[in-house]
Design a protein around this motif. Sequence first.
Motif, PDB file in Angstrom:
ATOM      1  N   TYR A 190       0.827  -1.200   0.000  1.00  0.00           N
ATOM      2  CA  TYR A 190       0.000   0.000   0.000  1.00  0.00           C
ATOM      3  C   TYR A 190       0.868   1.259   0.000  1.00  0.00           C
ATOM      4  CZ  TYR A 190      -3.590  -3.268   1.763  1.00  0.00           C
ATOM      5  OH  TYR A 190      -4.453  -4.325   1.938  1.00  0.00           O
ATOM      6  N   GLY A 191       0.449   2.248  -0.758  1.00  0.00           N
ATOM      7  CA  GLY A 191       1.109   3.544  -0.754  1.00  0.00           C
ATOM      8  C   GLY A 191       0.219   4.543  -1.465  1.00  0.00           C
ATOM      9  N   VAL A 192       0.174   5.770  -0.990  1.00  0.00           N
ATOM     10  CA  VAL A 192      -0.627   6.805  -1.643  1.00  0.00           C
ATOM     11  C   VAL A 192       0.293   7.927  -2.112  1.00  0.00           C
ATOM     12  CG1 VAL A 192      -2.715   6.299  -0.335  1.00  0.00           C
ATOM     13  CG2 VAL A 192      -1.097   7.967   0.564  1.00  0.00           C
ATOM     14  N   GLY A 193      -0.178   8.686  -3.091  1.00  0.00           N
ATOM     15  CA  GLY A 193       0.653   9.753  -3.639  1.00  0.00           C
ATOM     16  C   GLY A 193       1.913   9.209  -4.275  1.00  0.00           C
TER      17      GLY A 193
ATOM     18  N   LEU B  88       9.670 -12.300  -8.741  1.00  0.00           N
ATOM     19  CA  LEU B  88      10.321 -13.335  -7.943  1.00  0.00           C
ATOM     20  C   LEU B  88       9.377 -14.488  -7.623  1.00  0.00           C
ATOM     21  CD1 LEU B  88      12.390 -11.169  -5.411  1.00  0.00           C
ATOM     22  CD2 LEU B  88      13.151 -12.236  -7.541  1.00  0.00           C
ATOM     23  N   GLY B  89       8.137 -14.383  -8.087  1.00  0.00           N
ATOM     24  CA  GLY B  89       7.202 -15.492  -7.942  1.00  0.00           C
ATOM     25  C   GLY B  89       6.237 -15.404  -6.771  1.00  0.00           C
ATOM     26  N   PHE B  90       6.154 -14.258  -6.124  1.00  0.00           N
ATOM     27  CA  PHE B  90       5.262 -14.115  -4.974  1.00  0.00           C
ATOM     28  C   PHE B  90       3.862 -13.679  -5.415  1.00  0.00           C
ATOM     29  CE2 PHE B  90       9.484 -13.592  -3.176  1.00  0.00           C
ATOM     30  CZ  PHE B  90       9.420 -14.387  -2.043  1.00  0.00           C
ATOM     31  N   LYS B  91       2.875 -14.074  -4.640  1.00  0.00           N
ATOM     32  CA  LYS B  91       1.512 -13.608  -4.850  1.00  0.00           C
ATOM     33  C   LYS B  91       1.408 -12.232  -4.196  1.00  0.00           C
ATOM     34  CE  LYS B  91      -0.623 -18.193  -4.917  1.00  0.00           C
ATOM     35  NZ  LYS B  91      -1.625 -19.096  -4.273  1.00  0.00           N
ATOM     36  N   VAL B  92       1.324 -11.212  -5.000  1.00  0.00           N
ATOM     37  CA  VAL B  92       1.395  -9.850  -4.480  1.00  0.00           C
ATOM     38  C   VAL B  92       0.472  -8.926  -5.263  1.00  0.00           C
ATOM     39  CG1 VAL B  92       3.425  -9.436  -5.938  1.00  0.00           C
ATOM     40  CG2 VAL B  92       2.974  -7.916  -4.001  1.00  0.00           C
ATOM     41  N   GLU B  93      -0.107  -7.968  -4.567  1.00  0.00           N
ATOM     42  CA  GLU B  93      -0.892  -6.933  -5.231  1.00  0.00           C
ATOM     43  C   GLU B  93      -0.536  -5.582  -4.612  1.00  0.00           C
ATOM     44  OE1 GLU B  93      -5.124  -6.267  -3.191  1.00  0.00           O
ATOM     45  OE2 GLU B  93      -4.969  -8.262  -4.112  1.00  0.00           O
ATOM     46  N   ALA B  94      -0.648  -4.537  -5.403  1.00  0.00           N
ATOM     47  CA  ALA B  94      -0.340  -3.192  -4.931  1.00  0.00           C
ATOM     48  C   ALA B  94      -1.559  -2.306  -5.118  1.00  0.00           C
ATOM     49  CB  ALA B  94       0.853  -2.619  -5.685  1.00  0.00           C
ATOM     50  N   GLN B  95      -1.829  -1.456  -4.129  1.00  0.00           N
ATOM     51  CA  GLN B  95      -2.961  -0.543  -4.206  1.00  0.00           C
ATOM     52  C   GLN B  95      -2.500   0.874  -3.896  1.00  0.00           C
ATOM     53  OE1 GLN B  95      -5.648  -1.546  -5.450  1.00  0.00           O
ATOM     54  NE2 GLN B  95      -5.543  -3.770  -5.166  1.00  0.00           N
TER      55      GLN B  95
END
Length: 289
Positions: A144-147, A163-170
């Motif tokens: 998570y990060g804003v701006g 690198l093969g990880f299950k990851v999402e960014a918002q």
Amino acid sequence: MKKVRKLNNTSNTLLMIASVYSSMTKAEKKVADTVQLNPEAAVLSTVTDLAEMAGVGETSVIRFCRTLGFRGYHDFKLSIAQDLVNMPSYTQSEIDDEDEPMDIVRKVTANNESILKGTMDLLDMDEMNKAVSSILAAKQIYVYGVGSSGITALDTHYLLMRLGFKVEAQRDSHIIAMSAALVGKGDVVIGISTSGSTKDLVDPIKQAKQNGATVICLTSHAKSPITNYADTVLLIPSREMPFQGGALSTKMAQIHLLDILSTLITLQKKSETSDSITKTANAVADKLY
């Protein structure tokens, strides 16, 4: 308020002062200002001398030292002395209107080198190793990060995905809030905030922690609100003024730290990450002319 841990022996106390400055009392800030203005004088001063220079009582100087994690003034002076020995030959250089283009090139380069060196000096390897272990054990990773920090969140997503990880960014504050409400035990949440005080990020991080997720935060302020809910705190230096949000030097520090993190992860899980890197590279190989 959460006690600040003293960083490892390679840490830079002058940088640490800047990192916790916003959370200090008025008297402690006077001591901090005096030390930062003339650290050489602080090393040569007694606790009484420094108290007089700062215009505070001796107890305020002792509290200032303990805020930084030192047992007393003597330990603090030794650390500052070590900082001065290791201080690079260049310092933060302001750009003047009269500077020639090549002067500007040199100053910007020197300042960015200083930021990268400061990132290493602030690095706590115990915290870094904890972050690596948490990510390796994660069921799902949420960044998570804003701006401007939202852009770094995307970079983090890209690094870990490859690198093969299950990851999402918002990056959207509403989606971050909803996402954090759904995380749970076994998940890892990485919160990125230079100030560590952005409400749109701190509140969801608090919720994620309450849900049982492991929280890693990347910030420039060791006593900022976000650190109250973090299992692991990764610090970077920042010279941003309030009107300089998103400074490229801070972005470089963030990316540099993430590069270190992803490299350590790659080495600990070499076969799996190598396979993922190969697969993702092959997936876009035919996109080149």
